[in-house]
Design a protein around this motif. Structure first.
Motif, short mmCIF file in Angstrom:
data_model
loop_
_atom_site.label_atom_id
_atom_site.label_comp_id
_atom_site.label_asym_id
_atom_site.label_seq_id
_atom_site.Cartn_x
_atom_site.Cartn_y
_atom_site.Cartn_z
N GLU A 192 -2.79 -0.88 -8.75
CA GLU A 192 -4.18 -0.39 -8.75
C GLU A 192 -4.18 0.99 -8.12
O GLU A 192 -3.78 1.14 -6.96
CB GLU A 192 -5.07 -1.35 -7.96
CG GLU A 192 -5.11 -2.76 -8.50
CD GLU A 192 -5.79 -3.72 -7.56
OE1 GLU A 192 -6.84 -3.34 -6.98
OE2 GLU A 192 -5.27 -4.85 -7.37
N LEU A 193 -4.60 1.99 -8.88
CA LEU A 193 -4.61 3.37 -8.38
C LEU A 193 -6.02 3.70 -7.88
O LEU A 193 -6.99 3.60 -8.63
CB LEU A 193 -4.17 4.35 -9.47
CG LEU A 193 -3.79 5.76 -9.01
CD1 LEU A 193 -2.86 6.42 -10.02
CD2 LEU A 193 -5.02 6.66 -8.81
N LEU A 227 -1.34 -1.26 -4.21
CA LEU A 227 -2.47 -0.34 -4.13
C LEU A 227 -1.93 1.04 -3.80
O LEU A 227 -1.30 1.23 -2.74
CB LEU A 227 -3.45 -0.78 -3.05
CG LEU A 227 -4.02 -2.20 -3.17
CD1 LEU A 227 -4.81 -2.56 -1.92
CD2 LEU A 227 -4.90 -2.31 -4.40
N THR A 228 -2.15 2.01 -4.67
CA THR A 228 -1.62 3.34 -4.44
C THR A 228 -2.76 4.36 -4.44
O THR A 228 -3.70 4.25 -5.25
CB THR A 228 -0.54 3.71 -5.48
OG1 THR A 228 0.01 5.00 -5.16
CG2 THR A 228 -1.08 3.73 -6.90
N VAL A 273 0.85 -1.19 0.00
CA VAL A 273 0.00 0.00 0.00
C VAL A 273 0.89 1.24 0.00
O VAL A 273 1.83 1.33 0.80
CB VAL A 273 -0.94 0.02 1.22
CG1 VAL A 273 -1.64 1.37 1.36
CG2 VAL A 273 -1.98 -1.09 1.12
N GLU A 274 0.58 2.16 -0.89
CA GLU A 274 1.31 3.44 -0.95
C GLU A 274 0.31 4.58 -0.78
O GLU A 274 -0.66 4.68 -1.54
CB GLU A 274 2.04 3.59 -2.29
CG GLU A 274 2.77 4.93 -2.41
CD GLU A 274 3.30 5.19 -3.82
OE1 GLU A 274 4.40 5.75 -3.93
OE2 GLU A 274 2.59 4.84 -4.79
N LEU A 275 0.55 5.42 0.20
CA LEU A 275 -0.29 6.59 0.43
C LEU A 275 0.38 7.80 -0.22
O LEU A 275 1.34 8.35 0.32
CB LEU A 275 -0.50 6.83 1.93
CG LEU A 275 -0.98 5.62 2.75
CD1 LEU A 275 -1.24 6.03 4.19
CD2 LEU A 275 -2.23 5.00 2.13
N GLY A 276 -0.10 8.20 -1.38
CA GLY A 276 0.48 9.32 -2.11
C GLY A 276 1.22 8.87 -3.35
O GLY A 276 2.39 8.49 -3.28
N PRO A 293 -3.73 -9.49 4.23
CA PRO A 293 -3.17 -8.42 5.05
C PRO A 293 -2.24 -7.51 4.25
O PRO A 293 -1.80 -7.87 3.16
CB PRO A 293 -2.38 -9.19 6.13
CG PRO A 293 -2.05 -10.49 5.49
CD PRO A 293 -3.20 -10.81 4.59
N VAL A 294 -1.98 -6.35 4.81
CA VAL A 294 -1.02 -5.41 4.22
C VAL A 294 0.38 -5.81 4.69
O VAL A 294 0.68 -5.76 5.87
CB VAL A 294 -1.34 -3.96 4.63
CG1 VAL A 294 -0.26 -3.02 4.12
CG2 VAL A 294 -2.71 -3.55 4.11
N ASP A 295 1.21 -6.20 3.76
CA ASP A 295 2.56 -6.66 4.10
C ASP A 295 3.58 -5.52 4.10
O ASP A 295 4.61 -5.61 4.78
CB ASP A 295 3.02 -7.72 3.10
CG ASP A 295 2.08 -8.90 3.04
OD1 ASP A 295 1.77 -9.45 4.12
OD2 ASP A 295 1.64 -9.27 1.94
N PHE A 296 3.30 -4.49 3.31
CA PHE A 296 4.26 -3.39 3.18
C PHE A 296 3.46 -2.12 2.92
O PHE A 296 2.57 -2.11 2.08
CB PHE A 296 5.21 -3.65 2.01
CG PHE A 296 6.39 -2.71 1.89
CD1 PHE A 296 7.63 -3.08 2.37
CD2 PHE A 296 6.24 -1.47 1.29
CE1 PHE A 296 8.72 -2.22 2.26
CE2 PHE A 296 7.33 -0.60 1.18
CZ PHE A 296 8.57 -0.98 1.67
N ALA A 297 3.77 -1.05 3.65
CA ALA A 297 3.07 0.21 3.46
C ALA A 297 4.07 1.37 3.43
O ALA A 297 4.98 1.42 4.25
CB ALA A 297 2.05 0.43 4.57
N PHE A 298 3.87 2.25 2.48
CA PHE A 298 4.70 3.45 2.36
C PHE A 298 3.81 4.67 2.57
O PHE A 298 2.86 4.90 1.81
CB PHE A 298 5.37 3.51 0.99
CG PHE A 298 6.22 4.74 0.77
CD1 PHE A 298 7.17 5.13 1.71
CD2 PHE A 298 6.06 5.51 -0.37
CE1 PHE A 298 7.95 6.27 1.52
CE2 PHE A 298 6.83 6.65 -0.58
CZ PHE A 298 7.78 7.02 0.37
N PHE A 299 4.10 5.45 3.61
CA PHE A 299 3.30 6.61 3.99
C PHE A 299 3.90 7.88 3.39
O PHE A 299 4.95 8.36 3.82
CB PHE A 299 3.28 6.77 5.51
CG PHE A 299 2.58 5.68 6.26
CD1 PHE A 299 1.39 5.92 6.93
CD2 PHE A 299 3.11 4.39 6.33
CE1 PHE A 299 0.74 4.92 7.65
CE2 PHE A 299 2.47 3.38 7.03
CZ PHE A 299 1.29 3.65 7.69
#
Length: 276
Positions: free
Chosen positions: A157-158, A132-133, A109-112, A177-183
């Protein structure tokens, strides 16, 4: 800018490198992933797209839901200016690539999203990952989709729209589950902690969270400190530009402050290599 300069000098005063690291997990990660100096072909693919954007004079209308531009730029901006001032630099995009390549998460998951350069690094690191971004600005999202096509990344997937409205329902719909997230979606204290708590409900003990610009402002430093002290967090690594967060249950609670891409460290390492 002055805040970040003073922050960096404070960081240097308390930071270290691989010497004296007693955690095998952190030593291996720092020595072989963070400071890896090899080259991957995906680097060229993404950087070729960056070069295109750096020469693109197209003007788009920016809709900003976060803390705003570093430069105070207005809402009408040329793509080349966004690529120059807002996009993550190669060294950070490539570090994220190596982290995904190393941990091999299935759901990222990428936020931004911005122009999609960092997203491309995340996606090209492992084509099996579902990336998922989230991007709030429609015009920026349109350019990001062009980036994904240019780098031939098909596992992205945007999700377009205000992150406050799109994140929670998207996470609820996930089957894994979310394995990796970039804030990198909002550089303010309250939203950063809120997004952290939302993602925290969908991770495992093996998940990795990466927070961008943890020393960007006083608010972000407070947010980083609150996350470091979170009861679910067992290990953090402050690399100044980004912070790594781990939830490993068998890991002693530890917090590390380590230099990344530091000129003096590079010179010292080069001196050792060249020494007879």
């Amino acid at each position: 800018m002055l805040f970040q300069i003073f922050s960096y000098f404070r960081f240097l005063g308390r930071s270290g490198n691989a010497h004296g690291l007693h955690s095998p997990f952190v030593f291996g990660l720092y020595a072989h992933v963070v400071n890896h100096n090899g080259h991957f072909g995906a680097y060229d693919t993404v950087e070729n797209r960056r070069t295109e954007l750096l020469h693109d004079t197209t003007t788009i209308q920016i809709q900003d839901f976060g803390a705003g531009s570093r430069t105070g730029a207005g809402r009408q901006r040329q793509l080349r200016d966004i690529a120059r001032t807002a996009a993550k630099p190669p060294k950070l995009g490539q570090l994220l690539f190596r982290l995904v390549n190393h941990f091999q998460p299935r759901t990222v998951v990428e936020l931004g999203t911005s122009l999609g350069l960092t997203t491309s690094y995340l996606a090209l690191a492992d084509s099996r990952a579902r990336v998922l971004t989230f991007e709030g600005c429609p015009a920026t999202a349109a350019v990001a989709r062009q980036t994904f096509a240019a780098v031939d990344a098909h596992n992205i997937e945007l999700i377009e729209g205000n992150l406050d409205e799109t994140l929670a329902p998207t996470l609820q719909a996930l089957a894994a589950p979310v394995d990796f997230a970039f804030f990198d979606g909002n550089h303010r204290y309250e939203p950063t902690l809120r997004y952290f708590e939302q993602l925290n409900q969908h991770r495992t003990e093996h998940s990795v969270f990466v927070l961008d610009d943890i020393h960007w402002s006083e608010e972000m430093e407070r947010a980083w400190e609150a996350i470091r002290q979170h009861p679910d967090v067992t290990l953090t690594i402050d690399l100044f530009y980004i912070g790594l967060v781990f939830f490993r249950r068998n890991q002693p609670r530890q917090h590390f402050t380590l230099r990344f891409d530091n000129t003096l460290d590079k010179l010292l390492e080069r001196t050792k290599v060249l020494a007879p």
